[in-house]
Design an enzyme around this catalytic site. Sequence first.
Site, PDB file in Angstrom:
ATOM      1  N   GLY A  57       9.117  29.079 -45.736  1.00 46.43           N
ATOM      2  CA  GLY A  57       8.017  28.404 -45.053  1.00 46.43           C
ATOM      3  C   GLY A  57       7.477  27.165 -45.745  1.00 46.43           C
ATOM      4  CB  SER A  73       3.736  24.341 -47.171  1.00 45.94           C
ATOM      5  OG  SER A  73       4.365  23.404 -46.337  1.00 45.94           O
ATOM      6  CG  ASP A  87      15.700  27.268 -36.761  1.00 49.88           C
ATOM      7  OD1 ASP A  87      14.950  28.181 -36.349  1.00 49.88           O
ATOM      8  OD2 ASP A  87      15.920  26.225 -36.117  1.00 49.88           O
ATOM      9  CB  ILE A 141       7.729  30.650 -40.590  1.00 44.24           C
ATOM     10  CG1 ILE A 141       8.307  32.067 -40.474  1.00 44.24           C
ATOM     11  CG2 ILE A 141       8.380  29.893 -41.733  1.00 44.24           C
ATOM     12  CD1 ILE A 141       9.792  32.104 -40.138  1.00 44.24           C
ATOM     13  CE1 TYR A 193      -4.325  30.211 -35.405  1.00 40.13           C
ATOM     14  CE2 TYR A 193      -4.576  32.533 -34.872  1.00 40.13           C
ATOM     15  CZ  TYR A 193      -4.009  31.540 -35.640  1.00 40.13           C
ATOM     16  OH  TYR A 193      -3.115  31.856 -36.627  1.00 40.13           O
ATOM     17  CE  LYS A 245      -0.306  33.566 -37.908  1.00 41.83           C
ATOM     18  NZ  LYS A 245       0.800  33.502 -38.874  1.00 41.83           N
ATOM     19  CB  THR A 268      -0.971  23.550 -43.390  1.00 39.22           C
ATOM     20  OG1 THR A 268      -1.286  24.239 -42.174  1.00 39.22           O
ATOM     21  CG2 THR A 268      -1.589  24.288 -44.563  1.00 39.22           C
TER      22      THR A 268
END
Length: 263
Positions: free
Chosen positions: A22, A28, A73, A101, A164, A171, A202
């Site tokens: 990530g 990051s 990926d 990620i 969000y 999440k 970020t």
Amino acid sequence: MNIPVFPETKVALKGRKGLIVGIANDQSIAWGCAKAFRALGADLAVTYLNERAKKHVEPLAKALEAPIFLPLDVNVDGQMEQVFEHIKKEWGQLDFLLHSIAFSPKEALHGRVIDVPRDGFQKTMDVSCWSFMRMAHLAEPLMKRGGTMFTMTYYGSQMVVQNYNVMGVAKAALEAAVRYIAAEVGPKGIRVHAISPGPLATRAASGIPEFDELMDKAQSKAPTRSLVSIDDVGAATAFLALEGAKLITGSVMYIDGGYHIID
């Protein structure tokens, strides 16, 4: 009464092997964590998303003296398996894994949850949640002497955070996966953590509308009155990989200046 003698902090992870997934650039969260792991003596394998990302990540991997540097990926079939196969061949073990990620197509992220089309939902869940479950599956047999698995989450999984949207749903699923996986691998001495930083500027966050307002709110309301940095997140995450944290597992670790406790 013997007082325990702790090893010098700087070599507390010496000889440990970790996979960092990530890092996109030097902003990051994964980079903040990787620096902290390396400072404690760990050897790191680093992945980059694609050829375009490689030029940004390669100098960082060199700074970490990473002996393994591979493309990953999670949308490319078989690539994840290749990374773990390479680690198995080179190291024969893995002591910790950092999954940092997430992805949601713009039309899915910018719209209401109720309107998200199936393919947008599936892509969001696939990259943001299932990829961690799959990495945990591949890492488990390499964690022969125990280990730690980390993934990144956010307060929007528990509370409705404006803009969000569907990422909050993903999440929440990710945090549930952390609990279930922690219960499953705990008997092998493997811990699993969801790390929940406060808002950070970020590249990933740049896709969320009105993100600056979110950061201002976090700074003014958090008990510490301060925004979190990638180094703050890194130091706390690295602590959880230490032997002293071996009985902490399955929970969401908030690194947000206490923002999540405030109404």
